[in-house]
Design an enzyme around this catalytic site. Structure first.
Site, mmCIF file in Angstrom:
data_model
loop_
_atom_site.group_PDB
_atom_site.id
_atom_site.type_symbol
_atom_site.label_atom_id
_atom_site.label_comp_id
_atom_site.label_asym_id
_atom_site.label_seq_id
_atom_site.Cartn_x
_atom_site.Cartn_y
_atom_site.Cartn_z
ATOM 1 N N SER A 194 -23.318 7.675 69.914
ATOM 2 C CA SER A 194 -22.297 6.635 70.079
ATOM 3 C C SER A 194 -22.950 5.513 70.876
ATOM 4 O O SER A 194 -23.995 5.737 71.517
ATOM 5 C CB SER A 194 -21.122 7.220 70.868
ATOM 6 N N TYR A 253 -17.454 12.603 77.588
ATOM 7 C CA TYR A 253 -17.924 12.039 76.310
ATOM 8 C C TYR A 253 -19.225 11.264 76.525
ATOM 9 O O TYR A 253 -20.206 11.447 75.803
ATOM 10 C CB TYR A 253 -16.828 11.130 75.742
HETATM 11 P P1 NAD Z 1 -12.415 12.500 63.402
HETATM 12 O O1 NAD Z 1 -11.421 12.988 64.394
HETATM 13 O O2 NAD Z 1 -11.958 11.664 62.266
HETATM 14 O O3 NAD Z 1 -13.266 13.710 62.815
HETATM 15 C C1 NAD Z 1 -13.809 14.700 63.638
HETATM 16 C C2 NAD Z 1 -13.915 15.987 62.835
HETATM 17 O O4 NAD Z 1 -14.545 16.974 63.686
HETATM 18 C C3 NAD Z 1 -12.548 16.566 62.434
HETATM 19 O O5 NAD Z 1 -12.545 16.881 61.045
HETATM 20 C C4 NAD Z 1 -12.404 17.804 63.302
HETATM 21 O O6 NAD Z 1 -11.671 18.860 62.688
HETATM 22 C C5 NAD Z 1 -13.867 18.192 63.489
HETATM 23 N N1 NAD Z 1 -14.060 19.072 64.644
HETATM 24 C C6 NAD Z 1 -13.527 18.958 65.893
HETATM 25 N N2 NAD Z 1 -13.897 19.993 66.650
HETATM 26 C C7 NAD Z 1 -14.682 20.787 65.877
HETATM 27 C C8 NAD Z 1 -15.355 21.998 66.089
HETATM 28 N N3 NAD Z 1 -15.297 22.642 67.266
HETATM 29 N N4 NAD Z 1 -16.081 22.530 65.075
HETATM 30 C C9 NAD Z 1 -16.139 21.902 63.874
HETATM 31 N N5 NAD Z 1 -15.514 20.757 63.609
HETATM 32 C C10 NAD Z 1 -14.783 20.201 64.594
HETATM 33 O O7 NAD Z 1 -13.487 11.713 64.292
HETATM 34 P P2 NAD Z 1 -14.664 10.687 63.914
HETATM 35 O O8 NAD Z 1 -14.310 9.394 64.543
HETATM 36 O O9 NAD Z 1 -15.033 10.741 62.483
HETATM 37 O O10 NAD Z 1 -15.845 11.298 64.808
HETATM 38 C C11 NAD Z 1 -16.976 11.943 64.270
HETATM 39 C C12 NAD Z 1 -18.112 11.818 65.259
HETATM 40 O O11 NAD Z 1 -18.430 10.438 65.437
HETATM 41 C C13 NAD Z 1 -17.813 12.375 66.660
HETATM 42 O O12 NAD Z 1 -18.945 13.033 67.160
HETATM 43 C C14 NAD Z 1 -17.532 11.126 67.463
HETATM 44 O O13 NAD Z 1 -17.793 11.296 68.825
HETATM 45 C C15 NAD Z 1 -18.514 10.156 66.820
HETATM 46 N N6 NAD Z 1 -18.207 8.751 67.032
HETATM 47 C C16 NAD Z 1 -17.010 8.225 66.631
HETATM 48 C C17 NAD Z 1 -16.772 6.877 66.858
HETATM 49 C C18 NAD Z 1 -15.483 6.240 66.439
HETATM 50 O O14 NAD Z 1 -15.239 5.107 66.887
HETATM 51 N N7 NAD Z 1 -14.663 6.845 65.617
HETATM 52 C C19 NAD Z 1 -17.743 6.075 67.484
HETATM 53 C C20 NAD Z 1 -18.927 6.653 67.889
HETATM 54 C C21 NAD Z 1 -19.163 7.994 67.645
#
Ligand code: NAD
Length: 260
Positions: free
Chosen positions: A142, A155
């Protein structure tokens, strides 16, 4: 097709960024593994990809559960014949000031991001070494791998930690052609972020529109969200890169919020 017949395990790919990476990888010819907490949700995403002509399988995997991770990766090797790419992407967000942070929440978040990254890396590296065809491991970092924000102590800590893990994997994996890199997105509109907007609004005492304008997108060059497609394109580039020249790096995709 840049990823023809590559086997790619993507954790947390029933939703958000991981799901878009799976769709894009399948378009590029990869055999994708939708690994997520709920088998039902993972199966639904795998079915969407199969219906569009891709190859996909679903695996129920809690990335913090050692036995489930090892069994899931073994299932992939049995069905698809090996592992070429791991996208360690599963993640959650919990917002609170440090003075109010519950220890159990700290442990829950760091376990998913860090224990999950370690367990999936270990299982996939073992499969990659045994398969003798190298591999690419990509961590979903991130901007918070490089910057800090209030209310996000575990985080920010975990996302910084992934940079260290990627560098060690790059060094240990090189002899077997295994590369490791980190993608560092800015804010992307996924369920993870949509949940945060009202939470931050309440915690900071400002409107939801102001959370977006004055917190989330304040330091971007153009006031725009990063998209799931932006992140997926970067993930294709990293997985398709042919040599060890690009390893141990992080690439920030954030509309200029963070510049390295
Ligand atoms: P999201 O909530 O849409 O998807 C996250 C997925 O992870 C979900 O399907 C959930 O069921 C799964 N998950 C959660 N805990 C789990 C576990 N213990 N085992 C297996 N699966 C699990 O979120 P997203 O925004 O797509 O985030 C995905 C990644 O991207 C994360 O690591 C997040 O930190 C990172 N990220 C997101 C953003 C953003 O702005 N959305 C920015 C930077 C980084």
């Amino acid at each position: 097709m840049q990823l023809k017949d590559k086997v790619a395990i993507i954790t947390g790919s029933a939703s958000g960024i991981g799901k878009e990476i799976a769709i894009e990888y399948a378009r590029e010819g990869a055999k994708v593994v939708i690994a997520d907490l709920s088998l039902e949700a993972a199966t639904a995403t795998a079915a969407e990809i199969t219906q569009s002509g891709g190859t996909a399988m679903a695996v129920a995997m809690n990335v913090t559960d050692e036995a489930q991770v090892d069994a899931g990766v073994a299932q992939v090797v049995a069905q698809f014949g090996g592992v070429d790419v791991l996208i360690s992407n599963a993640g959650i967000q919990i917002i609170s000031a440090i003075v109010d942070f519950k220890f159990e929440d700290w442990r829950k978040l760091t376990a998913i991001h860090l224990d999950g990254a370690f367990l999936t890396t270990r299982a996939c590296m073992r499969a990659m070494v045994a398969g003798k065809r190298g591999g690419s491991i990509i961590y979903m970092g991130s901007v918070h791998s490089h910057e800090a924000s209030p209310l996000k102590a575990p985080y920010v800590t975990a996302k910084h930690g992934l940079l260290g893990l990627a560098k060690v994997v790059a060094k240990e994996g090189a002899k077997d052609g295994i590369r490791a890199n980190v993608i560092c997105p800015g804010f992307v509109r996924t369920p993870l972020v949509d949940k945060q907007i009202p939470e931050q609004s309440k915690a900071l005492g400002i409107s939801e529109a102001d959370v977006i304008r004055t917190v989330m997108l304040k330091d971007t060059v153009d006031g725009e969200f990063t998209t799931v497609q932006d992140v997926a394109q970067t993930a294709v580039f990293l997985a398709a890169f042919p040599t060890n020249a690009l390893t141990g790096q992080s690439i920030t995709v954030s509309h200029g919020w963070h510049m390295q």
